[in-house]
Design a protein around this motif. Sequence first.
Motif, PDB file in Angstrom:
ATOM      1  N   GLU A 115      -5.746  12.766   1.917  1.00  0.00           N
ATOM      2  CA  GLU A 115      -4.603  11.874   1.711  1.00  0.00           C
ATOM      3  C   GLU A 115      -5.113  10.649   0.969  1.00  0.00           C
ATOM      4  O   GLU A 115      -6.249  10.229   1.153  1.00  0.00           O
ATOM      5  CB  GLU A 115      -4.036  11.476   3.071  1.00  0.00           C
ATOM      6  N   GLU A 116      -4.288  10.085   0.129  1.00  0.00           N
ATOM      7  CA  GLU A 116      -4.720   8.927  -0.655  1.00  0.00           C
ATOM      8  C   GLU A 116      -3.837   7.724  -0.353  1.00  0.00           C
ATOM      9  O   GLU A 116      -2.662   7.866  -0.022  1.00  0.00           O
ATOM     10  CB  GLU A 116      -4.687   9.252  -2.141  1.00  0.00           C
ATOM     11  N   LEU A 117      -4.433   6.550  -0.471  1.00  0.00           N
ATOM     12  CA  LEU A 117      -3.726   5.309  -0.205  1.00  0.00           C
ATOM     13  C   LEU A 117      -4.130   4.291  -1.264  1.00  0.00           C
ATOM     14  O   LEU A 117      -5.308   3.991  -1.415  1.00  0.00           O
ATOM     15  CB  LEU A 117      -4.085   4.801   1.199  1.00  0.00           C
ATOM     16  N   VAL A 118      -3.145   3.811  -2.008  1.00  0.00           N
ATOM     17  CA  VAL A 118      -3.408   2.810  -3.041  1.00  0.00           C
ATOM     18  C   VAL A 118      -3.472   1.446  -2.354  1.00  0.00           C
ATOM     19  O   VAL A 118      -2.495   0.986  -1.769  1.00  0.00           O
ATOM     20  CB  VAL A 118      -2.303   2.823  -4.128  1.00  0.00           C
ATOM     21  N   MET A 131       0.837  -1.172   0.000  1.00  0.00           N
ATOM     22  CA  MET A 131       0.000   0.000   0.000  1.00  0.00           C
ATOM     23  C   MET A 131       0.884   1.237   0.000  1.00  0.00           C
ATOM     24  O   MET A 131       1.855   1.296   0.720  1.00  0.00           O
ATOM     25  CB  MET A 131      -0.905   0.003   1.218  1.00  0.00           C
ATOM     26  N   LYS A 132       0.494   2.192  -0.826  1.00  0.00           N
ATOM     27  CA  LYS A 132       1.320   3.372  -1.022  1.00  0.00           C
ATOM     28  C   LYS A 132       0.541   4.619  -0.643  1.00  0.00           C
ATOM     29  O   LYS A 132      -0.575   4.817  -1.088  1.00  0.00           O
ATOM     30  CB  LYS A 132       1.722   3.416  -2.497  1.00  0.00           C
ATOM     31  N   LYS A 133       1.125   5.483   0.214  1.00  0.00           N
ATOM     32  CA  LYS A 133       0.469   6.720   0.629  1.00  0.00           C
ATOM     33  C   LYS A 133       1.047   7.889  -0.143  1.00  0.00           C
ATOM     34  O   LYS A 133       2.237   7.930  -0.428  1.00  0.00           O
ATOM     35  CB  LYS A 133       0.697   6.987   2.118  1.00  0.00           C
ATOM     36  N   ARG A 134       0.168   8.843  -0.483  1.00  0.00           N
ATOM     37  CA  ARG A 134       0.617  10.096  -1.091  1.00  0.00           C
ATOM     38  C   ARG A 134      -0.290  11.211  -0.607  1.00  0.00           C
ATOM     39  O   ARG A 134      -1.466  10.996  -0.390  1.00  0.00           O
ATOM     40  CB  ARG A 134       0.501  10.060  -2.615  1.00  0.00           C
ATOM     41  N   ALA A 135       0.279  12.405  -0.462  1.00  0.00           N
ATOM     42  CA  ALA A 135      -0.564  13.572  -0.187  1.00  0.00           C
ATOM     43  C   ALA A 135      -1.121  14.030  -1.522  1.00  0.00           C
ATOM     44  O   ALA A 135      -0.421  14.028  -2.533  1.00  0.00           O
ATOM     45  CB  ALA A 135       0.261  14.667   0.463  1.00  0.00           C
ATOM     46  N   GLN A 136      -2.380  14.398  -1.544  1.00  0.00           N
ATOM     47  CA  GLN A 136      -3.043  14.703  -2.804  1.00  0.00           C
ATOM     48  C   GLN A 136      -2.779  16.138  -3.223  1.00  0.00           C
ATOM     49  O   GLN A 136      -2.873  17.062  -2.442  1.00  0.00           O
ATOM     50  CB  GLN A 136      -4.547  14.476  -2.658  1.00  0.00           C
TER      51      GLN A 136
END
Length: 169
Positions: free
Chosen positions: A14-17, A1-6
């Motif tokens: 915040e998004e999480l794949v 799982m990968k987190k990124r700030a949108q």
Amino acid sequence: MKKRAQEGKDKALEELVIEIKSVVKVNKGGRQRRFSAIVVVGDHKGRVGLGIGKANEVPDAIKKAIQDANKNLVRIPLIDGRTVAHEAVGTSGAARVIIKPAAAGTGVIAGGSVRAVLELAGVRDIVSKSLGARTKLNMARAALNALTSIKTPEEVARLRGKTVEEILG
């Protein structure tokens, strides 16, 4: 799982794949390969959304999933900004998720995509159990269904025509 700030207009999300998978469609001329992405977005303050996207390239699939998740944002009522009001069960397909409120300091006791949904929703103390199918998409949808079925004591009191003190006992 990968987190990124949108990036974009709403920077608080915040998004999480959760999952990226390769999907193959067989045509007369051969195999057509695409990618499917499942993404959860949330602001850790009670707003969370789930989206899926398909495209020929992985970044495009993720971008489509993020757009879909932003369209499907829902608000979750949090008690004291950390847990839910009562126990709830959510289903999606063969997946079933049970969520229960927990005491302060318990943390998020959940696995897989259910944990991602709960953390991005801003729930800090909760116990959950996944029953049935283990499909990541269905488990995430079931968790969202359980969270959206939760009613605050104020809502229950208004529906029953009573005061909050009478409901809480």
